[in-house]
Design a protein around this motif. Structure first.
Motif, PDB file in Angstrom:
ATOM      1  N   LEU A 229       5.241   5.480  -1.261  1.00 55.29           N
ATOM      2  CA  LEU A 229       5.539   4.393  -2.179  1.00 55.29           C
ATOM      3  C   LEU A 229       6.714   3.582  -1.650  1.00 55.29           C
ATOM      4  O   LEU A 229       7.537   4.092  -0.896  1.00 55.29           O
ATOM      5  CB  LEU A 229       5.826   4.895  -3.601  1.00 55.29           C
ATOM      6  N   HIS A 230       6.751   2.310  -2.030  1.00 61.06           N
ATOM      7  CA  HIS A 230       7.837   1.428  -1.597  1.00 61.06           C
ATOM      8  C   HIS A 230       7.951   0.277  -2.589  1.00 61.06           C
ATOM      9  O   HIS A 230       7.109   0.135  -3.472  1.00 61.06           O
ATOM     10  CB  HIS A 230       7.569   0.911  -0.176  1.00 61.06           C
ATOM     11  N   PHE A 231       8.980  -0.551  -2.417  1.00 61.55           N
ATOM     12  CA  PHE A 231       9.290  -1.581  -3.412  1.00 61.55           C
ATOM     13  C   PHE A 231       9.480  -2.957  -2.773  1.00 61.55           C
ATOM     14  O   PHE A 231       9.797  -3.064  -1.593  1.00 61.55           O
ATOM     15  CB  PHE A 231      10.585  -1.210  -4.145  1.00 61.55           C
ATOM     16  N   HIS A 232       9.284  -3.978  -3.605  1.00 62.06           N
ATOM     17  CA  HIS A 232       9.596  -5.365  -3.223  1.00 62.06           C
ATOM     18  C   HIS A 232      10.480  -5.949  -4.316  1.00 62.06           C
ATOM     19  O   HIS A 232      10.205  -5.758  -5.501  1.00 62.06           O
ATOM     20  CB  HIS A 232       8.309  -6.189  -3.095  1.00 62.06           C
ATOM     21  N   TRP A 233      11.530  -6.691  -3.940  1.00 63.72           N
ATOM     22  CA  TRP A 233      12.450  -7.239  -4.938  1.00 63.72           C
ATOM     23  C   TRP A 233      13.067  -8.540  -4.454  1.00 63.72           C
ATOM     24  O   TRP A 233      12.813  -8.985  -3.328  1.00 63.72           O
ATOM     25  CB  TRP A 233      13.541  -6.217  -5.264  1.00 63.72           C
TER      26      TRP A 233
ATOM     27  N   LEU B  36       6.614  -2.145  -7.578  1.00 61.64           N
ATOM     28  CA  LEU B  36       6.411  -0.880  -6.864  1.00 61.64           C
ATOM     29  C   LEU B  36       4.986  -0.843  -6.319  1.00 61.64           C
ATOM     30  O   LEU B  36       4.048  -1.219  -7.032  1.00 61.64           O
ATOM     31  CB  LEU B  36       6.634   0.285  -7.841  1.00 61.64           C
ATOM     32  N   HIS B  37       4.831  -0.416  -5.078  1.00 61.00           N
ATOM     33  CA  HIS B  37       3.510  -0.199  -4.494  1.00 61.00           C
ATOM     34  C   HIS B  37       3.318   1.275  -4.189  1.00 61.00           C
ATOM     35  O   HIS B  37       4.104   1.862  -3.436  1.00 61.00           O
ATOM     36  CB  HIS B  37       3.346  -1.018  -3.210  1.00 61.00           C
ATOM     37  N   ILE B  38       2.294   1.877  -4.792  1.00 53.81           N
ATOM     38  CA  ILE B  38       1.933   3.258  -4.463  1.00 53.81           C
ATOM     39  C   ILE B  38       0.699   3.164  -3.573  1.00 53.81           C
ATOM     40  O   ILE B  38      -0.377   2.764  -4.027  1.00 53.81           O
ATOM     41  CB  ILE B  38       1.662   4.105  -5.718  1.00 53.81           C
TER      42      ILE B  38
ATOM     43  N   SER C 258       8.874  -9.820  -7.423  1.00 52.25           N
ATOM     44  CA  SER C 258       7.543  -9.211  -7.299  1.00 52.25           C
ATOM     45  C   SER C 258       6.700 -10.002  -6.309  1.00 52.25           C
ATOM     46  O   SER C 258       6.947 -11.191  -6.068  1.00 52.25           O
ATOM     47  CB  SER C 258       6.849  -9.136  -8.664  1.00 52.25           C
ATOM     48  N   GLU C 259       5.697  -9.353  -5.746  1.00 54.34           N
ATOM     49  CA  GLU C 259       4.797 -10.036  -4.821  1.00 54.34           C
ATOM     50  C   GLU C 259       3.687 -10.716  -5.615  1.00 54.34           C
ATOM     51  O   GLU C 259       3.418 -11.898  -5.452  1.00 54.34           O
ATOM     52  CB  GLU C 259       4.231  -9.036  -3.812  1.00 54.34           C
ATOM     53  N   HIS C 260       3.011  -9.951  -6.488  1.00 59.55           N
ATOM     54  CA  HIS C 260       2.008 -10.569  -7.359  1.00 59.55           C
ATOM     55  C   HIS C 260       2.715 -11.321  -8.476  1.00 59.55           C
ATOM     56  O   HIS C 260       3.872 -11.018  -8.800  1.00 59.55           O
ATOM     57  CB  HIS C 260       1.060  -9.494  -7.903  1.00 59.55           C
TER      58      HIS C 260
HETATM   59 ZN    ZN Z   1       4.205  -3.419  -0.656  1.00 59.27          ZN
END
Ligand code: ZN
Ligand code: SG7
Length: 285
Positions: A96-100, A121-123, A108-110
């Motif tokens: 898992l990792h994150f975007h901020w 958060l991306h799992i 967020s990306e989306h």
């Molecule tokens: Zn990601």
């Protein structure tokens, strides 16, 4: 100097396609979800989060700041899986990792109707291979990336006042303090921590087919992004913004910068990509 460090690449986001042609082609992620054009689907079913309440033996997590994000891997005996949700295959957790972002209005990306949440958060899950041996034989003939088949769960976070903080996220934000500097892998002994505890209460999700949001941008991802965000406190959010990354100059060379605030990872989301003729569906319970 580019402050947009949302990459596995030393290139700024508008240059990715020069080095990684797939980043300039179809079926790219992330996208904006235009809710006026998305209908609840009759064929999507709910996703089963199998063994999401597992925690690795001795709470063994590897946590790594790769200079672009923080990646966490649990050493599971029985890795959590996704089943159902019209996925056909079974998918096993990989990391898992994150975007901020630098401020709460981005990250967020989306996006939902153009709205960006402060954190996503991306799992990441990989298609489970049933017959290990048959697969080994094939692997020798194939390029490893050729059968890359991923299912990524996206979870939005919303900043709430400190008294409504999300204690389930504490193991993560506390572990971040140990990976402030990039490129130093750390074994983190998290208190009992399950993926289950990070999921929102309501499991409605947007589904579409897209790509990795970083180079090489392979269009191999079945995206499921929860509609309901989960809470995060201001303090927890700040822990992400303290992580340090790499800073690159125009030619993509890593720069050494004396002032530490200049090296922080403050924007690691990719801009939204054209939907083209893709269909986004919504599972609504
Ligand atoms: Zn990601
Ligand atoms: C992050 O996003 C990392 C990458 C990940 C990439 O940079 O989490 O993973 C590793 C191990 O560095 O790449 C193949 C992969 O998972 C893209 O993932 S994403 O599309 O979910 N954002």
């Amino acid at each position: 100097i580019s402050r947009h460090t949302g990459v596995n690449s030393t290139q700024p986001v508008d240059k990715w396609r020069d080095e990684y042609p797939k980043c300039g082609r179809h079926n790219q992620s992330p996208i904006n979800f235009d809710t006026s054009r998305i209908q609840p689907s009759d064929t999507l079913q709910h996703i089963f989060f199998v063994d999401y309440d597992e925690h690795p033996p001795h709470h063994a997590w590897k946590i790594f700041n790769n200079g672009h994000t923080v990646v966490m891997k649990g050493n599971y005996t029985c890795p959590p899986q996704l089943q159902g949700g019209a996925l056909v295959d079974k998918y096993e957790v990989v990391q898992l990792h994150f975007h901020w972002g630098e401020e709460d209005f981005e990250g967020s990306e989306h996006r939902v109707d153009g709205h960006q949440y402060p954190l996503e958060l991306h799992i990441v899950h990989k298609k489970r291979v049933h017959d290990e041996k048959a697969n080994d034989d094939k692997k020798e003939l194939k390029n490893e990336n050729e059968d890359l088949n991923l299912a990524v769960i996206g979870i939005f976070f919303d900043v709430v006042s400190d008294e409504n903080a999300n204690p389930n996220l504490d193991p993560v934000t506390q572990a971040l303090e140990r990976v402030i500097k990039p490129d130093e892998p750390v074994d983190a002994y998290l208190p009992t921590f399950t993926l289950q505890s990070l999921l929102p209460k309501y499991r409605d999700y947007y589904r579409y087919t897209g790509s990795l949001t970083t180079p090489p941008c392979d269009p191999v991802v079945k995206w499921s992004v929860f509609r309901q965000p989960v809470p995060i406190s201001r303090q927890q959010m700040e822990a992400f913004r303290r992580l340090e990354g790499h800073v690159h100059d125009e030619d993509g060379q890593i720069q050494t910068v004396a002032n530490a605030t200049e090296t922080r990872i403050l924007k690691n989301f990719r801009p939204v990509q054209p939907i083209g003729n893709r269909i986004v569906s919504l599972y609504s319970s």
